[in-house]
Write a protein that holds these residues in place. Sequence first.
Motif, short mmCIF file in Angstrom:
data_model
loop_
_atom_site.label_atom_id
_atom_site.label_comp_id
_atom_site.label_asym_id
_atom_site.label_seq_id
_atom_site.Cartn_x
_atom_site.Cartn_y
_atom_site.Cartn_z
N ASN A 7 5.37 -10.64 -4.48
CA ASN A 7 5.31 -9.25 -4.95
C ASN A 7 6.65 -8.53 -4.84
O ASN A 7 6.73 -7.36 -5.20
CB ASN A 7 4.28 -8.46 -4.12
N VAL A 48 -1.65 2.43 -0.72
CA VAL A 48 -2.22 1.19 -1.27
C VAL A 48 -2.85 1.54 -2.61
O VAL A 48 -3.56 2.54 -2.71
CB VAL A 48 -3.31 0.61 -0.34
N TYR A 49 -2.60 0.71 -3.60
CA TYR A 49 -3.20 0.91 -4.92
C TYR A 49 -4.25 -0.15 -5.17
O TYR A 49 -4.00 -1.35 -4.97
CB TYR A 49 -2.13 0.84 -6.01
N GLU A 101 9.79 0.93 -6.49
CA GLU A 101 10.73 1.82 -5.80
C GLU A 101 11.72 2.43 -6.82
O GLU A 101 12.04 3.61 -6.75
CB GLU A 101 11.51 1.06 -4.72
N ILE A 105 7.97 -6.84 -7.97
CA ILE A 105 7.03 -5.78 -8.38
C ILE A 105 7.22 -4.55 -7.49
O ILE A 105 7.24 -3.42 -7.97
CB ILE A 105 5.58 -6.32 -8.27
N GLU A 106 7.36 -4.80 -6.19
CA GLU A 106 7.52 -3.68 -5.25
C GLU A 106 8.87 -2.98 -5.42
O GLU A 106 8.94 -1.76 -5.38
CB GLU A 106 7.36 -4.17 -3.81
N LYS A 162 3.01 1.90 9.40
CA LYS A 162 3.62 0.92 8.50
C LYS A 162 3.12 1.05 7.06
O LYS A 162 3.86 0.84 6.11
CB LYS A 162 3.35 -0.50 9.01
N ILE A 163 1.84 1.38 6.90
CA ILE A 163 1.28 1.50 5.55
C ILE A 163 1.54 2.90 5.03
O ILE A 163 1.17 3.88 5.65
CB ILE A 163 -0.24 1.22 5.56
N LEU A 195 -3.30 -7.33 -11.25
CA LEU A 195 -4.16 -7.14 -10.08
C LEU A 195 -5.58 -7.61 -10.37
O LEU A 195 -6.18 -8.33 -9.58
CB LEU A 195 -4.20 -5.65 -9.71
N GLY A 252 -6.18 -11.25 -10.46
CA GLY A 252 -5.97 -11.95 -9.19
C GLY A 252 -4.60 -12.59 -9.09
O GLY A 252 -4.34 -13.41 -8.21
N TYR A 286 3.75 -11.09 0.03
CA TYR A 286 4.94 -10.24 -0.10
C TYR A 286 6.07 -10.86 -0.91
O TYR A 286 6.73 -10.17 -1.68
CB TYR A 286 5.46 -9.84 1.28
N ILE A 305 -1.92 -11.05 -8.44
CA ILE A 305 -1.25 -10.43 -7.31
C ILE A 305 -2.29 -10.28 -6.21
O ILE A 305 -3.40 -9.82 -6.48
CB ILE A 305 -0.74 -9.02 -7.67
N GLN A 306 -1.93 -10.66 -5.03
CA GLN A 306 -2.87 -10.49 -3.93
C GLN A 306 -2.23 -9.77 -2.77
O GLN A 306 -1.03 -9.92 -2.53
CB GLN A 306 -3.40 -11.85 -3.47
N CYS A 307 -3.07 -9.05 -2.08
CA CYS A 307 -2.62 -8.28 -0.94
C CYS A 307 -1.96 -9.19 0.10
O CYS A 307 -2.51 -10.23 0.46
CB CYS A 307 -3.84 -7.61 -0.33
N GLY A 308 -0.81 -8.84 0.55
CA GLY A 308 -0.16 -9.60 1.63
C GLY A 308 0.77 -10.68 1.13
O GLY A 308 1.48 -11.30 1.91
#
Lengths: 117, 214
Positions: B112, B60-61, B120, B115-116, B56-57, B99, B102, B109, B104-107
């Motif tokens: 984000n 990661v930046y 793309e 941004i994601e 799935k991953i 980032l 703080g 979604y 933006i945080q991991c998870g």
Amino acid sequence: MPDIYKHIGEQIRELRTSFKGKGISQDDLASEFGTTANTISRWETATYKPSVMELEKLARFFAVPIAVFFPQAQITPQINALLSATGDLDDDDLEEVTRYAQFRKARAEMKKAKRKK
Amino acid sequence: MTTYLSRTEYYEAMKRLAAEKREQYSLNTEKLGLQRMRELYKSEGITIDLWKTSQKIRAVYMCDGGDPSVLVNRGLPEIPRLFAMAHELKHHYCDQSALNNGKIQCGDYNANEVIEKAAEVFAAEFIYPEQDFLNCVQLLGLERGNVSPEQIVELKRNCGAPVSYTFLRKRLEWFEFIEKAQFMKVQFQKLEEQIHGVPIYRQPWFKAHRKNRK
């Protein structure tokens, strides 16, 4: 700042001797890692310096976070990262990302230690 | 006064950024491979860490401590790996301060998502600019609403870009050459092998030859 490699060596020894309650010999640990017992012994006495990748492998083998080798590294629970993923991540995926964040901190600590010398 | 961009403006800005970076690094679509991407990462001071993760991953930046690095799923084949690395480049160029603050945080979604998506858009334009794609489509004589799977195979073989069939299908969708989700179930790789034969590295004699060499 205490010698980082001395601390790492002590941690490796402690983890090895307490592994699954009965410990694992240097020989057995060495064969798990495809190295020699001599290398393990020298990591423990800080004669040899394990790389951050070797520490990551050790941490995985002993099922501990790599942070145990770096008492001064502050590992925050919040991870500032951006992920490219193909679906929602489960706990295992997030744990892997956390491991990577800790690995980065460990690498930074080792770089810092090298610069100080 | 802060000016906010609409999504469309933001995505267009990402395309322009991709074009600027392509020019800065004199990128040639046909020569853009993993080696070139690694060189580019080195120039940007980004460390690449090949990591064993679930499928799935992709990548990661992270950039805290002024030390940008990218985890890349080491199981990814070349083309998706290249795309994932281009995707993370956008985060490097545009999202470092968010980032580090703080914001933006991991998870997270939902927060984000834009941004994601922008990453793309950046990656797609960086790897294969839309104009180059349209030129190739025109050259091959593809017509809106009248594209066959066989033509998509020819497009892939002729475009010279390191992109997947999914990438081309989505681009064709975007420019309305095909309908949304059309050809979703077509196995393009299989079709390509039916038309042009099995690639040498997948033929049994070659596999056996390689095995014997080991």
